[in-house]
Design an enzyme around this catalytic site. Structure first.
Site, PDB file in Angstrom:
ATOM      1  N   LYS A  57      22.435   4.180  79.194  1.00 41.29           N
ATOM      2  CA  LYS A  57      21.726   3.011  79.195  1.00 41.29           C
ATOM      3  C   LYS A  57      22.443   1.999  80.838  1.00 41.29           C
ATOM      4  CE  LYS A  57      19.760   2.088  74.676  1.00 41.29           C
ATOM      5  NZ  LYS A  57      20.415   1.283  73.647  1.00 41.29           N
ATOM      6  N   SER A  73      24.543  -0.168  75.301  1.00 41.72           N
ATOM      7  CA  SER A  73      25.521  -0.007  73.979  1.00 41.72           C
ATOM      8  C   SER A  73      23.387   0.375  73.111  1.00 41.72           C
ATOM      9  CB  SER A  73      25.704  -1.661  73.465  1.00 41.72           C
ATOM     10  OG  SER A  73      24.297  -2.800  73.424  1.00 41.72           O
ATOM     11  N   ASP A  74      24.404   1.233  71.722  1.00 45.45           N
ATOM     12  CA  ASP A  74      23.390   1.716  71.116  1.00 45.45           C
ATOM     13  C   ASP A  74      23.604   1.564  69.619  1.00 45.45           C
ATOM     14  OD1 ASP A  74      21.590   3.563  69.943  1.00 45.45           O
ATOM     15  OD2 ASP A  74      20.161   3.078  71.679  1.00 45.45           O
ATOM     16  N   GLN A  75      23.349   2.168  68.448  1.00 49.07           N
ATOM     17  CA  GLN A  75      23.677   1.456  67.712  1.00 49.07           C
ATOM     18  C   GLN A  75      22.998   2.759  66.696  1.00 49.07           C
ATOM     19  OE1 GLN A  75      22.508  -1.043  64.318  1.00 49.07           O
ATOM     20  NE2 GLN A  75      25.274  -1.605  64.106  1.00 49.07           N
ATOM     21  N   GLY A 110      27.813   2.293  69.368  1.00 57.04           N
ATOM     22  CA  GLY A 110      28.436   2.380  71.211  1.00 57.04           C
ATOM     23  C   GLY A 110      28.508   1.369  72.006  1.00 57.04           C
TER      24      GLY A 110
END
Length: 197
Positions: A57, A73-75, A110
């Site tokens: 991203k 960011s990611d989860q 992250g």
């Protein structure tokens, strides 16, 4: 310097702004399921998927925003080695909460920074959340009054709301659970001179 958040996430934007970070939004609009599917087919762990998605991203937006510092960011949510996506329906959300009942799942958050199309930093942090034993009646009532959270959050809950009632034990950083490893990120921003140290 204004940080660019490669996301539409109002929760992440609010976390950053509350911490004193100026941020603007420029969503990456990735085909996350295809990217995630490729990573999983290559044997990536749930934590690696969260960090890689965050990086992708950041890189996607950075390539069109020269000179800017971009945060991706990611989860991901993992239960016994299985990765879960957001529920597609309230019925699926109810079934998922039933699966989580009495068990411990992991949230991997992250974050990555990119500048001029290059990844310059990334991190992933993990929290473990143990759901108390939930009755079918409670699950039905919870989903009925928390439908937005049930469909918009990967676990079907917002910890900062009624979702906290789902748990008997939580181990890990609060901000990581909300979807951003904020403390390591703030340290990195200070180290880069984006924020006063």
């Amino acid at each position: 310097m204004t940080l660019i958040l490669a996301s539409r996430s109002s929760a992440r934007r609010q976390m950053l702004q509350a911490a004193g970070v100026e941020v603007s939004l420029d969503p990456a609009d990735l085909d996350e399921s295809a990217f995630k599917g490729r990573l999983l087919s290559e044997g990536a762990t749930a934590a690696a998927v969260a960090e890689a998605l965050a990086g992708q991203k950041a890189l996607t937006v950075s390539s069109r925003r020269p000179g800017a510092l971009v945060l991706g960011s990611d989860q991901t949510l993992e239960l016994d080695g299985t990765l879960y996506d957001k529920a597609a329906s309230l019925d699926e959300a109810r079934a998922r909460l039933g699966q989580f009942s009495g068990r411990t799942h992991r949230l991997h958050s992250g974050a990555a920074l990119a500048c001029d199309g290059q990844l310059v930093w990334s991190v992933c942090d993990t929290a473990e959340l143990t759901v108390r034993s939930l009755s079918r009646t409670y699950i039905d009532a919870y989903v009925a009054t928390n439908a937005e959270a049930a469909l918009s959050a990967v676990g079907g809950y917002w910890l900062e709301g009624e979702g906290v009632q789902l748990f008997e034990r939580i181990e890990g950083d609060y901000f990581t659970i909300l979807g951003l490893p904020l403390l390591p990120l703030l340290a990195e921003l200070r180290g880069r001179g984006v924020m006063v140290s």
